[in-house]
Design an enzyme around this catalytic site. Sequence first.
Site, PDB file in Angstrom:
ATOM      1  N   SER A 153       0.842  -1.193   0.000  1.00 32.56           N
ATOM      2  CA  SER A 153       0.000   0.000   0.000  1.00 32.56           C
ATOM      3  C   SER A 153       0.877   1.242   0.000  1.00 32.56           C
ATOM      4  O   SER A 153       2.104   1.148   0.055  1.00 32.56           O
ATOM      5  CB  SER A 153      -0.891   0.015   1.240  1.00 32.56           C
ATOM      6  OG  SER A 153      -0.093   0.305   2.373  1.00 32.56           O
ATOM      7  N   LYS A 154       0.233   2.383  -0.046  1.00 36.17           N
ATOM      8  CA  LYS A 154       0.921   3.687  -0.065  1.00 36.17           C
ATOM      9  C   LYS A 154       1.999   3.792   1.012  1.00 36.17           C
ATOM     10  O   LYS A 154       3.032   4.427   0.796  1.00 36.17           O
ATOM     11  CB  LYS A 154      -0.098   4.815   0.170  1.00 36.17           C
ATOM     12  CG  LYS A 154      -0.831   5.229  -1.083  1.00 36.17           C
ATOM     13  CD  LYS A 154      -0.272   6.563  -1.581  1.00 36.17           C
ATOM     14  CE  LYS A 154      -0.721   6.905  -2.987  1.00 36.17           C
ATOM     15  NZ  LYS A 154       0.095   6.286  -4.021  1.00 36.17           N
ATOM     16  N   ARG A 155       1.738   3.175   2.144  1.00 37.47           N
ATOM     17  CA  ARG A 155       2.701   3.218   3.245  1.00 37.47           C
ATOM     18  C   ARG A 155       4.080   2.753   2.810  1.00 37.47           C
ATOM     19  O   ARG A 155       5.096   3.156   3.350  1.00 37.47           O
ATOM     20  CB  ARG A 155       2.253   2.257   4.355  1.00 37.47           C
ATOM     21  CG  ARG A 155       1.352   2.823   5.378  1.00 37.47           C
ATOM     22  CD  ARG A 155       1.040   1.762   6.421  1.00 37.47           C
ATOM     23  NE  ARG A 155       0.487   0.556   5.825  1.00 37.47           N
ATOM     24  CZ  ARG A 155       0.933  -0.660   6.029  1.00 37.47           C
ATOM     25  NH1 ARG A 155       1.973  -0.855   6.804  1.00 37.47           N
ATOM     26  NH2 ARG A 155       0.349  -1.700   5.466  1.00 37.47           N
ATOM     27  N   HIS A 156       4.093   1.837   1.837  1.00 35.48           N
ATOM     28  CA  HIS A 156       5.366   1.260   1.422  1.00 35.48           C
ATOM     29  C   HIS A 156       6.104   2.107   0.384  1.00 35.48           C
ATOM     30  O   HIS A 156       7.188   1.758  -0.039  1.00 35.48           O
ATOM     31  CB  HIS A 156       5.131  -0.147   0.848  1.00 35.48           C
ATOM     32  CG  HIS A 156       4.573  -1.106   1.844  1.00 35.48           C
ATOM     33  ND1 HIS A 156       3.288  -1.563   1.785  1.00 35.48           N
ATOM     34  CD2 HIS A 156       5.123  -1.671   2.936  1.00 35.48           C
ATOM     35  CE1 HIS A 156       3.075  -2.393   2.806  1.00 35.48           C
ATOM     36  NE2 HIS A 156       4.169  -2.463   3.507  1.00 35.48           N
ATOM     37  N   GLY A 157       5.500   3.199  -0.044  1.00 26.79           N
ATOM     38  CA  GLY A 157       6.156   4.044  -1.047  1.00 26.79           C
ATOM     39  C   GLY A 157       5.301   4.148  -2.294  1.00 26.79           C
ATOM     40  O   GLY A 157       4.076   4.089  -2.218  1.00 26.79           O
TER      41      GLY A 157
END
Length: 487
Positions: free
Chosen positions: A258-262
């Site tokens: 997800s976005k959290r990962h970049g």
Amino acid sequence: MKLRVRFAPSPTGHLHIGGARTALFNYLLARKYGGTFVLRIEDTDELRSDEKSVKSIFSSLKWLGLDWDEGAMPDGTEIGSCGPYIQSKREEMGIYRKYADQLIREGKAYHCYCTPQELEKMKKKAQLEKKSLKYDGRCRRLTKSQIEEFKKEGRKPVVRFKMPQEGKTVFEDLIHKTVSFENRLLYDCVIIKASGYPTYNFACVIDDCLMKITHVMRGDDHISNTPLQVNIYRALGFDVPRFAHLSMILGPDGKRLSKRHGSTSVEEYRRRGFLPLALRNYLALLGFSTSDSQQLFKEKELEEKFCLEGCQKNPAVFDEIKLRWMNGEYIRMLSREKLFSMSLPFLEKKGLKVQKNERNIEIVALQQEKYKLLEDVPYLVEFFYRDVEYASDAVEKVLKKPRARAILESIQKVYREMKDFTEKEIEAKTREFARSNNYKTAEIFHPVRVSVSGRTQGPTLFKMLELLGREETVRRISIARRLLESA
Ligand code: GLU
């Protein structure tokens, strides 16, 4: 029977990594087996779908080189005889309504008048009683007068499909093998919403059938939708296609990507200077491998080597570090001309207007080995085109060495007097100067490098000087000398 596969994105944003992987696998399967790759736009989520996302998905697919044979096209036209390929257009034509009416007539679907509030209440109650949270099927058995009452209240019904409540729904998945769901866990899913729009599960079945899709390949987040869809196929008397659910993609921490990962969208990777071939290659390895675990593929090689047998069901981990490594490998494989033209937009973005000529091609190619991303290019070549900015550590550690000033003064003279300012000659003259003055070569190389580039690291020194040219080299050494004098 000819293989037909499809990619069916919902246009609710840019194409993300998971979607691109699904598109790629479908594309590869079609190419490998001489099948047809269809693109269908699933825009039945009226609130979240938009035209901008459709455009962006088209452009990401094109950039990745995933050309489709049939479906909606970027110029607004369509190719193929199973259109329209955009679900909102199909809805306008009454395609879904027709099949929903058929199911209602046959007693396989029904109108449900429950309001969202009632459904919420039903759920809360079930939660308290520790019962299943699924819809309890209360509208399956409405009397005529109840229906009249609801209509009078102005309620707009949805259409629900009567899911079998006993036994099992079993299907063969080409990756997960036999998949079996207890029917008592399935629920009467909505097939037509109150707005008249079909739901994903319904529209997908109708379209996969009418578009003659033979293999449905998609992310395994859809595996729980599949028993619902299989029952709808059967109720309509349609042939059930073959399914292949691709493994989940996780971030390095083992959680769903997800976005959290970049960066998660193809567009972001493109903007950052990943090459389409590298991203494609990397995506192919998320859930697929050859028997010899090949890592890098040449153009068109994946089209040959891809096969369903190589697809795994275990989750794949998205590792940007590996992707960057891979990108560097692909950058190295580019011809100098190609590297230059692909770097141009990145140079321009940093305000470097660089013309295409032999010298500039060479400047960009000089550090081809070092680039991981095209985004790295401008920083590494900018000093060729701009006034030098001296890095403070380079000044402190190199230029301020006791003998540097004197060395720069003398070597500048040597360079000034040179006729043939080529790499070979510069090297010969510089080494000769070191030898005859008893300097270590490093004592000369380092300050010269810092003088002309402002940095302690960069391309191979003498080629760099040749490309800068004699006058510019001499001029920059003067600047460095002045800097030292004023320091
Ligand atoms: N529109 C669905 C999605 O984007 C397609 C799922 C499918 O391939 O059936 O997730």
